[in-house]
Design a protein around this motif. Sequence first.
Motif, PDB file in Angstrom:
ATOM      1  N   UNK A 179       0.829  -1.210   0.000  1.00 56.33           N
ATOM      2  CA  UNK A 179       0.000   0.000   0.000  1.00 56.33           C
ATOM      3  C   UNK A 179       0.862   1.258   0.000  1.00 56.33           C
ATOM      4  N   UNK A 180       1.947   1.255   0.754  1.00 57.02           N
ATOM      5  CA  UNK A 180       2.842   2.405   0.796  1.00 57.02           C
ATOM      6  C   UNK A 180       3.554   2.600  -0.534  1.00 57.02           C
ATOM      7  N   UNK A 181       3.966   1.509  -1.173  1.00 52.37           N
ATOM      8  CA  UNK A 181       4.613   1.612  -2.477  1.00 52.37           C
ATOM      9  C   UNK A 181       3.658   2.197  -3.510  1.00 52.37           C
ATOM     10  N   UNK A 182       2.427   1.720  -3.511  1.00 52.84           N
ATOM     11  CA  UNK A 182       1.436   2.222  -4.458  1.00 52.84           C
ATOM     12  C   UNK A 182       1.195   3.714  -4.236  1.00 52.84           C
ATOM     13  N   UNK A 183       1.105   4.105  -2.963  1.00 54.34           N
ATOM     14  CA  UNK A 183       0.840   5.510  -2.655  1.00 54.34           C
ATOM     15  C   UNK A 183       2.023   6.410  -2.979  1.00 54.34           C
ATOM     16  N   UNK A 184       3.236   5.843  -3.019  1.00 49.67           N
ATOM     17  CA  UNK A 184       4.428   6.680  -3.152  1.00 49.67           C
ATOM     18  C   UNK A 184       4.896   6.855  -4.585  1.00 49.67           C
ATOM     19  N   UNK A 185       4.338   6.115  -5.532  1.00 51.86           N
ATOM     20  CA  UNK A 185       4.804   6.225  -6.914  1.00 51.86           C
ATOM     21  C   UNK A 185       3.735   6.880  -7.788  1.00 51.86           C
ATOM     22  N   UNK A 186       4.113   7.853  -8.602  1.00 53.41           N
ATOM     23  CA  UNK A 186       3.122   8.503  -9.468  1.00 53.41           C
ATOM     24  C   UNK A 186       2.698   7.639 -10.647  1.00 53.41           C
ATOM     25  N   UNK A 187       3.356   6.503 -10.855  1.00 56.74           N
ATOM     26  CA  UNK A 187       3.073   5.659 -12.017  1.00 56.74           C
ATOM     27  C   UNK A 187       2.530   4.297 -11.602  1.00 56.74           C
ATOM     28  N   UNK A 188       1.782   4.243 -10.497  1.00 58.64           N
ATOM     29  CA  UNK A 188       1.334   2.943  -9.980  1.00 58.64           C
ATOM     30  C   UNK A 188       0.485   2.184 -10.982  1.00 58.64           C
ATOM     31  N   UNK A 189      -0.156   2.886 -11.924  1.00 58.89           N
ATOM     32  CA  UNK A 189      -1.016   2.204 -12.892  1.00 58.89           C
ATOM     33  C   UNK A 189      -0.238   1.242 -13.778  1.00 58.89           C
ATOM     34  N   UNK A 190       1.080   1.484 -13.940  1.00 56.78           N
ATOM     35  CA  UNK A 190       1.918   0.626 -14.782  1.00 56.78           C
ATOM     36  C   UNK A 190       2.585  -0.499 -13.995  1.00 56.78           C
ATOM     37  N   UNK A 191       2.462  -0.473 -12.689  1.00 52.51           N
ATOM     38  CA  UNK A 191       3.262  -1.380 -11.863  1.00 52.51           C
ATOM     39  C   UNK A 191       2.480  -2.613 -11.425  1.00 52.51           C
ATOM     40  N   UNK A 192       3.183  -3.731 -11.401  1.00 53.70           N
ATOM     41  CA  UNK A 192       2.670  -4.953 -10.791  1.00 53.70           C
ATOM     42  C   UNK A 192       3.636  -5.324  -9.673  1.00 53.70           C
ATOM     43  N   UNK A 193       3.108  -5.455  -8.461  1.00 57.71           N
ATOM     44  CA  UNK A 193       3.930  -5.633  -7.277  1.00 57.71           C
ATOM     45  C   UNK A 193       3.442  -6.814  -6.448  1.00 57.71           C
ATOM     46  N   UNK A 194       4.356  -7.392  -5.689  1.00 57.45           N
ATOM     47  CA  UNK A 194       3.996  -8.389  -4.682  1.00 57.45           C
ATOM     48  C   UNK A 194       4.989  -8.286  -3.543  1.00 57.45           C
ATOM     49  N   UNK A 195       4.546  -8.661  -2.352  1.00 55.67           N
ATOM     50  CA  UNK A 195       5.415  -8.646  -1.180  1.00 55.67           C
ATOM     51  C   UNK A 195       5.128  -9.850  -0.304  1.00 55.67           C
ATOM     52  N   UNK A 196       6.171 -10.292   0.374  1.00 50.98           N
ATOM     53  CA  UNK A 196       6.111 -11.398   1.336  1.00 50.98           C
ATOM     54  C   UNK A 196       6.869 -10.960   2.571  1.00 50.98           C
ATOM     55  N   UNK A 197       6.220 -10.990   3.737  1.00 48.23           N
ATOM     56  CA  UNK A 197       6.920 -10.576   4.949  1.00 48.23           C
ATOM     57  C   UNK A 197       7.493 -11.782   5.686  1.00 48.23           C
ATOM     58  N   UNK A 198       8.253 -11.522   6.739  1.00 47.95           N
ATOM     59  CA  UNK A 198       8.976 -12.584   7.439  1.00 47.95           C
ATOM     60  C   UNK A 198       8.049 -13.576   8.112  1.00 47.95           C
ATOM     61  N   UNK A 199       6.808 -13.178   8.377  1.00 47.35           N
ATOM     62  CA  UNK A 199       5.839 -14.090   8.971  1.00 47.35           C
ATOM     63  C   UNK A 199       5.048 -14.891   7.969  1.00 47.35           C
ATOM     64  N   UNK A 200       5.314 -14.690   6.676  1.00 50.67           N
ATOM     65  CA  UNK A 200       4.593 -15.408   5.635  1.00 50.67           C
ATOM     66  C   UNK A 200       3.405 -14.663   5.076  1.00 50.67           C
TER      67      UNK A 200
END
Length: 230
Positions: free
Chosen positions: A69-90
């Motif tokens: 959510x923070x990455x999406x909010x921080x980039x002006x080009x989020x419409x072009x981005x595909x992102x995924x994240x995995x934290x230490x707890x799974x």
Amino acid sequence: MTFSLLGRCGRTGQIGAAGATSDIGVGARIQHIAAGVGAVLTQHRTDPRLGPRGVALLRSGCLAAEAVASLVASTPHEAWRQLAALDAGGGTAHHHGARVRASRAAAHGRDCVAIGNILANEEVPAAMVRVFEADPSAPLGDRLLAALAAGEAAGGEHGPVISAVLEVHGEFDFALADLRVDRAADPIADLAGLWRDYAPKIDEFVLRATDPDRARGGSAGSVPAAGAAS
């Protein structure tokens, strides 16, 4: 034109990624991993700057969903981005920008998330997750590569892939494995071959870094011959 997966081993705490694309150099751009912290994938119109930024958010205590959510909010080009994240707890999260090309899809499983764009069909990430989850006792690298092969078998992307990557991190601040194949006719199979050769050497490579006196190839104080393995 990329399909990839982040995965965590619940038994060892290792975190890794595997991915493939029809462009060159996928391993130089999409995966960003920190031992004991988590991992981020950034792809489609790839902005590699989002990877370290996402890892920093995870390191600060953010869960995967908060980091994305923070990455999406921080980039002006989020419409072009595909992102995924995995934290230490799974925990996992993903984002598809509105301009990410179809077929695009994501799938979440226990300790894993898979995403893809310009896919042959939307079932590719789900096939990857199913295979990754199938044998939690297997080495993480084996599971990641099996998932990548399953994604290709499920249709992969619209065209043939030419590059692939496998990266695995354990307890240290360096990669246990960082293997890449570029501009190959069958990069996923080639990557699996590299892993078969490399995996038996991992413990020795770690020992050379952390306790070189106990490593093979000479006793403490000996001088290696010119050209000896480092």
